[in-house]
Design an enzyme around this catalytic site. Structure first.
Site, PDB file in Angstrom:
ATOM      1  CB  CYS A 114      35.131  81.226  38.081  1.00  0.00           C
ATOM      2  SG  CYS A 114      35.329  83.285  37.938  1.00  0.00           S
ATOM      3  CG  HIS A 255      37.314  80.353  41.351  1.00  0.00           C
ATOM      4  ND1 HIS A 255      38.338  80.942  40.666  1.00  0.00           N
ATOM      5  CD2 HIS A 255      36.219  81.690  41.640  1.00  0.00           C
ATOM      6  CE1 HIS A 255      38.695  82.120  40.205  1.00  0.00           C
ATOM      7  NE2 HIS A 255      37.676  82.731  40.666  1.00  0.00           N
ATOM      8  CG  ASN A 285      38.643  85.238  39.487  1.00  0.00           C
ATOM      9  OD1 ASN A 285      39.090  84.800  38.466  1.00  0.00           O
ATOM     10  ND2 ASN A 285      38.256  86.135  40.016  1.00  0.00           N
TER      11      ASN A 285
HETATM   12  O1  UT7 Z   1      35.213  84.672  40.418  1.00  0.00           O
HETATM   13  C1  UT7 Z   1      34.490  84.980  40.073  1.00  0.00           C
HETATM   14  C2  UT7 Z   1      33.446  85.184  41.220  1.00  0.00           C
HETATM   15  N1  UT7 Z   1      34.283  86.552  41.809  1.00  0.00           N
HETATM   16  C3  UT7 Z   1      34.211  87.199  42.867  1.00  0.00           C
HETATM   17  O2  UT7 Z   1      34.108  86.071  44.093  1.00  0.00           O
HETATM   18  C4  UT7 Z   1      34.337  88.605  43.464  1.00  0.00           C
HETATM   19  C5  UT7 Z   1      33.817  89.268  44.226  1.00  0.00           C
HETATM   20  N2  UT7 Z   1      34.067  90.246  44.837  1.00  0.00           N
HETATM   21  C6  UT7 Z   1      34.872  91.148  45.446  1.00  0.00           C
HETATM   22  O3  UT7 Z   1      35.752  89.876  45.473  1.00  0.00           O
HETATM   23  C7  UT7 Z   1      34.811  92.704  45.789  1.00  0.00           C
HETATM   24  O4  UT7 Z   1      33.436  92.429  46.047  1.00  0.00           O
HETATM   25  C8  UT7 Z   1      35.410  93.417  45.288  1.00  0.00           C
HETATM   26  C9  UT7 Z   1      37.494  93.144  45.691  1.00  0.00           C
HETATM   27  C10 UT7 Z   1      35.315  93.487  44.104  1.00  0.00           C
HETATM   28  C11 UT7 Z   1      35.572  95.032  46.079  1.00  0.00           C
HETATM   29  O5  UT7 Z   1      35.369  94.426  47.921  1.00  0.00           O
HETATM   30  P1  UT7 Z   1      35.138  95.218  48.670  1.00  0.00           P
HETATM   31  O6  UT7 Z   1      35.065  95.295  49.371  1.00  0.00           O
HETATM   32  O7  UT7 Z   1      33.319  94.102  48.069  1.00  0.00           O
HETATM   33  O8  UT7 Z   1      34.226  96.968  48.152  1.00  0.00           O
HETATM   34  P2  UT7 Z   1      32.565  97.461  48.124  1.00  0.00           P
HETATM   35  O9  UT7 Z   1      32.483  96.847  46.408  1.00  0.00           O
HETATM   36  O10 UT7 Z   1      32.138  96.909  48.889  1.00  0.00           O
HETATM   37  O11 UT7 Z   1      34.050  99.056  47.701  1.00  0.00           O
HETATM   38  C12 UT7 Z   1      34.071  99.604  48.951  1.00  0.00           C
HETATM   39  C13 UT7 Z   1      34.269 100.437  48.546  1.00  0.00           C
HETATM   40  C14 UT7 Z   1      34.011 101.958  47.788  1.00  0.00           C
HETATM   41  O12 UT7 Z   1      33.684 102.669  47.972  1.00  0.00           O
HETATM   42  P3  UT7 Z   1      32.610 103.690  49.142  1.00  0.00           P
HETATM   43  O13 UT7 Z   1      31.116 103.642  48.449  1.00  0.00           O
HETATM   44  O14 UT7 Z   1      33.103 102.909  50.432  1.00  0.00           O
HETATM   45  O15 UT7 Z   1      33.151 105.691  49.348  1.00  0.00           O
HETATM   46  C15 UT7 Z   1      34.249 101.449  46.487  1.00  0.00           C
HETATM   47  O16 UT7 Z   1      34.090 102.576  45.467  1.00  0.00           O
HETATM   48  O17 UT7 Z   1      36.241 100.375  47.651  1.00  0.00           O
HETATM   49  C16 UT7 Z   1      35.569 101.107  47.084  1.00  0.00           C
HETATM   50  N3  UT7 Z   1      36.716 100.440  45.565  1.00  0.00           N
HETATM   51  C17 UT7 Z   1      37.891 100.687  45.526  1.00  0.00           C
HETATM   52  N4  UT7 Z   1      38.707 102.176  45.619  1.00  0.00           N
HETATM   53  C18 UT7 Z   1      39.966 101.304  45.526  1.00  0.00           C
HETATM   54  C19 UT7 Z   1      35.874  99.460  44.639  1.00  0.00           C
HETATM   55  N5  UT7 Z   1      37.001  99.319  43.812  1.00  0.00           N
HETATM   56  C20 UT7 Z   1      38.119  99.861  44.794  1.00  0.00           C
HETATM   57  C21 UT7 Z   1      39.595 100.007  43.449  1.00  0.00           C
HETATM   58  N6  UT7 Z   1      40.361 100.675  44.566  1.00  0.00           N
HETATM   59  N7  UT7 Z   1      39.985  99.074  42.898  1.00  0.00           N
END
Ligand code: UT7
Length: 334
Positions: A114, A255, A285
Site C-alpha cells: 500500500c 492510504h 482498499n
Molecule cells: O492496507 C494495508 C494495511 N491494512 C490495514 O490497515 C487493515 C487493518 N485492519 C483492519 O482494517 C481491521 O482490523 C479489520 C476491518 C480487518 C477488522 O476489524 P477489527 O475491528 O480489527 O475486527 P477484529 O479482527 O478484531 O474482529 C472482531 C470480530 C471477531 O469476532 P469475535 O472473535 O469478536 O467473535 C471477528 O471474527 O469481528 C469478526 N469479524 C467479522 N464479522 C463480520 C471479522 N471480520 C468480519 C466480517 N464480518 N467481515
C-alpha cells in the site's frame, strides 16, 4: 539543481461494483458490520480479461494528457503493484509502457504494497534531482481481486481494484518542487500481511496444493494498531523536519485502508475534517492505487488547485510506510 514537480494526476476504476450486500451473500458478514468497522460501502472489481496493466494504461493516459508533457518526453516509468500481470516477469511497467507506445525507456515495478505509490514518488524525485531523468510517469495499479480469498471474511470485504498515475517532472522553480518524501520498512512484521506461497520459499512439487496460500492473508487487528501508530509518527516527523504545521496542509491524503484508521490518524494530527480526503467508502482498499485514486477524485471534483500543499501518508505489507509533502504543480500557461 533540478527539482521534481508533481504535474498531473489520472485514475481509472473498473465498471463492476461489489457491494457489502453482495459480500454478505458470499461470506458470513453484513453491510452493517463492514460499514461500522471499515467505512467501506462498495469496491470496484476488474473484469476477468482486464489486467492490472490495462487499468494502469487508462490512468496513465489521463495523467499524461493532463500534464501537457508529450508522450515522447517521458523517460522513465515506475509501476507500484502487488498484483502484477505476471508473477515474476515481465514487469507490469514494461507492459504499460508498450501499451502506451513508450519505447526504450527505463521501466520497472516497485513492490511496497500500500506504500507503493509513495515509494514510486521517492524514486521519481531522486532520479529527477540527480539529473538522470526529466519526466517520470509513476503508476499505482492493482487487481487485488485476483489475489483475494473470497472465502475469508477478514480480508475479502476490504479490497478493490483500480489504478492511479501521476507525471513528475523536472523544474528549476523551487516553489513548484516536491518538498520531501519519507519511506521506511520493517520486515519484523512481515507476517502481518502476506501472500505466503508461490515464491522461492515454495517447493515446486507442492505448489498445486498451496494455491490458497497465494491469496492475501492478514492479521487485521494487529495490523490496524501498528498502522495507526506508524502513520501518525511518520507524518509528525515529516512535518517537523520540514517546519510545516498540520494546518498549513491543504489536503491530507492518507492510504484508504479503513475509515477508523484514517479518523484516528487525522485526530492525532489535529487535521480538520475538510483537510482529509476520503474515498474508502466507494473504492475500498486498492493498495498502491489508493492514494493516486484519491488525489484524482479531488482533482476531478475541482478541489485540487495549483500550489495547494498535499500531504500523502501510506502504510502496508512488508511492513512498509511512507509520507510525502508536495504542492500540486501543473504546468501553468505562460
Ligand atoms: O492496507 C494495508 C494495511 N491494512 C490495514 O490497515 C487493515 C487493518 N485492519 C483492519 O482494517 C481491521 O482490523 C479489520 C476491518 C480487518 C477488522 O476489524 P477489527 O475491528 O480489527 O475486527 P477484529 O479482527 O478484531 O474482529 C472482531 C470480530 C471477531 O469476532 P469475535 O472473535 O469478536 O467473535 C471477528 O471474527 O469481528 C469478526 N469479524 C467479522 N464479522 C463480520 C471479522 N471480520 C468480519 C466480517 N464480518 N467481515
Amino acid at each position: 539543481m533540478a527539482y521534481a514537480a508533481f504535474r498531473s494526476i489520472g485514475a481509472y476504476v473498473p465498471q463492476k461494483i461489489l457491494t457489502n450486500e453482495d459480500l454478505s451473500k458470499m461470506v458470513d458478514t453484513s453491510d452493517e458490520w463492514i460499514t461500522k468497522r471499515t467505512g467501506i460501502k462498495e469496491r470496484h472489481i476488474a473484469a476477468k480479461e482486464e489486467f492490472t496493466s490495462d487499468m494502469g494504461v487508462k490512468a496513465a493516459s489521463l495523467a499524461i494528457e493532463r500534464s501537457g508533457i508529450a508522450l515522447e518526453e517521458i523517460d522513465m516509468l515506475v509501476c507500484a503493484t502487488i498484483s502484477p500481470d505476471y508473477f515474476c516477469m515481465p514487469s507490469t511497467a514494461t507492459i504499460i509502457a508498450t501499451k502506451l507506445g513508450i519505447k526504450g525507456v527505463t521501466a520497472f515495478d516497485i513492490s511496497a504494497a500500500c506504500t507503493g505509490f509513495v515509494y514510486a514518488l521517492s524514486v521519481a524525485k531522486a532520479f529527477i534531482e540527480s539529473g538522470m531523468k526529466k519526466n517520470v510517469l509513476i503508476i499505482g495499479a492493482e487487481k487485488l481481486s485476483a489475489i483475494t480469498d473470497y472465502s475469508d471474511r477478514g480480508t475479502c470485504i476490504l479490497f478493490g481494484d483500480g489504478a492511479g498515475a501521476a507525471v513528475i517532472s523536472a523544474t528549476q522553480n523551487k516553489e513548484e518542487a516536491i518538498i520531501d518524501v519519507h519511506t521506511g520498512a520493517d520486515g519484523e512484521y512481515a507476517d502481518l500481511l502476506m501472500t505466503p506461497n508461490g515464491g522461492s520459499g515454495s517447493a515446486h512439487d507442492e505448489l498445486e496444493n498451496e494455491a490458497a496460500g497465494c491469496f492475501m492473508q492478514m492479521k487485521g487487528n494487529e495490523t490496524f494498531k501498528v498502522a495507526v501508530r506508524t502513520l501518525t509518527n511518520d507524518v509528525k516527523e515529516i512535518l517537523e523536519q520540514n517546519n510545516i504545521k498540520s494546518e498549513d496542509v491543504t489536503h491530507f491524503i492518507p492510504h484508504q485502508a479503513n475509515y477508523r484508521i484514517i479518523k484516528a490518524v487525522g485526530d492525532a494530527l489535529k487535521m480538520r475534517e475538510n483537510q482529509v480526503v476520503l474515498t474508502v467508502a466507494k473504492y475500498g482498499n486498492t493498495s498502491g492505487a489508493s492514494i493516486p485514486m484519491a488525489i484524482n477524485d479531488l482533482y476531478e471534483a475541482g478541489k485540487l488547485k495549483a500550489g495547494e500543499l498535499m500531504l500523502l501518508d501510506a502504510f502496508g505489507g512488508g511492513l512498509t510506510w511512507g509520507s510525502a509533502l508536495a504542492p500540486f504543480s501543473p504546468i501553468r500557461d505562460a
